[in-house]
Design a protein around this motif. Sequence first.
Motif, PDB file in Angstrom:
ATOM      1  N   LEU A   9       0.822  -1.213   0.000  1.00  0.00           N
ATOM      2  CA  LEU A   9       0.000   0.000   0.000  1.00  0.00           C
ATOM      3  C   LEU A   9       0.858   1.266   0.000  1.00  0.00           C
ATOM      4  O   LEU A   9       0.574   2.217  -0.726  1.00  0.00           O
ATOM      5  N   CYS A  10       1.914   1.257   0.808  1.00  0.00           N
ATOM      6  CA  CYS A  10       2.776   2.437   0.860  1.00  0.00           C
ATOM      7  C   CYS A  10       3.512   2.624  -0.466  1.00  0.00           C
ATOM      8  O   CYS A  10       3.694   3.754  -0.930  1.00  0.00           O
ATOM      9  N   TRP A  11       3.943   1.539  -1.075  1.00  0.00           N
ATOM     10  CA  TRP A  11       4.634   1.656  -2.356  1.00  0.00           C
ATOM     11  C   TRP A  11       3.688   2.231  -3.406  1.00  0.00           C
ATOM     12  O   TRP A  11       4.063   3.124  -4.174  1.00  0.00           O
ATOM     13  N   GLU A  12       2.450   1.715  -3.448  1.00  0.00           N
ATOM     14  CA  GLU A  12       1.478   2.233  -4.408  1.00  0.00           C
ATOM     15  C   GLU A  12       1.179   3.710  -4.147  1.00  0.00           C
ATOM     16  O   GLU A  12       1.043   4.494  -5.083  1.00  0.00           O
ATOM     17  N   ARG A  13       1.104   4.070  -2.882  1.00  0.00           N
ATOM     18  CA  ARG A  13       0.794   5.446  -2.520  1.00  0.00           C
ATOM     19  C   ARG A  13       1.944   6.393  -2.865  1.00  0.00           C
ATOM     20  O   ARG A  13       1.721   7.533  -3.263  1.00  0.00           O
ATOM     21  N   CYS A  14       3.181   5.925  -2.699  1.00  0.00           N
ATOM     22  CA  CYS A  14       4.338   6.808  -2.829  1.00  0.00           C
ATOM     23  C   CYS A  14       5.078   6.684  -4.154  1.00  0.00           C
ATOM     24  O   CYS A  14       5.986   7.475  -4.424  1.00  0.00           O
ATOM     25  N   SER A  15       4.728   5.732  -4.979  1.00  0.00           N
ATOM     26  CA  SER A  15       5.486   5.529  -6.219  1.00  0.00           C
ATOM     27  C   SER A  15       5.331   6.688  -7.189  1.00  0.00           C
ATOM     28  O   SER A  15       6.203   6.910  -8.029  1.00  0.00           O
TER      29      SER A  15
END
Length: 119
Positions: free
Chosen positions: A31-37
Amino acid sequence: MATGLEAMGPADAVVFGAKLEMEISKMSQKLCWERCSDTMLSSTEVSSTLPKPTQRCLDACVQKFSDTAVLVSMEKQSWEMQALRQQQMQTLVSRTVWGTVATAAVVGLGCYLLRSGDD
C-alpha cells in the motif's frame, strides 16, 4: 468446546502470529509503495537510492501503519484484560455462592442431626 485461537497450542499460536505479522507487513509495504510511487521521477537516470520525496513518503506511510498497529495492539490487550477480570469475577461469585450453599447445607444437616429429642 474451544474454537479458533483458543484451540491452538502455544507453538501454533506463535506460528500464526508470525504469519499474520508477515502478511500485515507485506500489505503495508504494498500500500505504501502504491501510494508513494508517484513521487519518483520518470527520468532515464539509474540510481541505487530512492528520491528524497519518495523516501519521506514511504517513511511517513510506514510510520502511520506502525502507529496504528501499536494502538490496535494496546486496545486488544486492554480488552483481553477486561475480559479476564470479568471471567475471574464470575468465577469468584460462583465459588462464593456454592460455598454459601454448601455451608448452609452443612449447618442445616448439623442442626437436624444434633437436635434435641423434644418431640
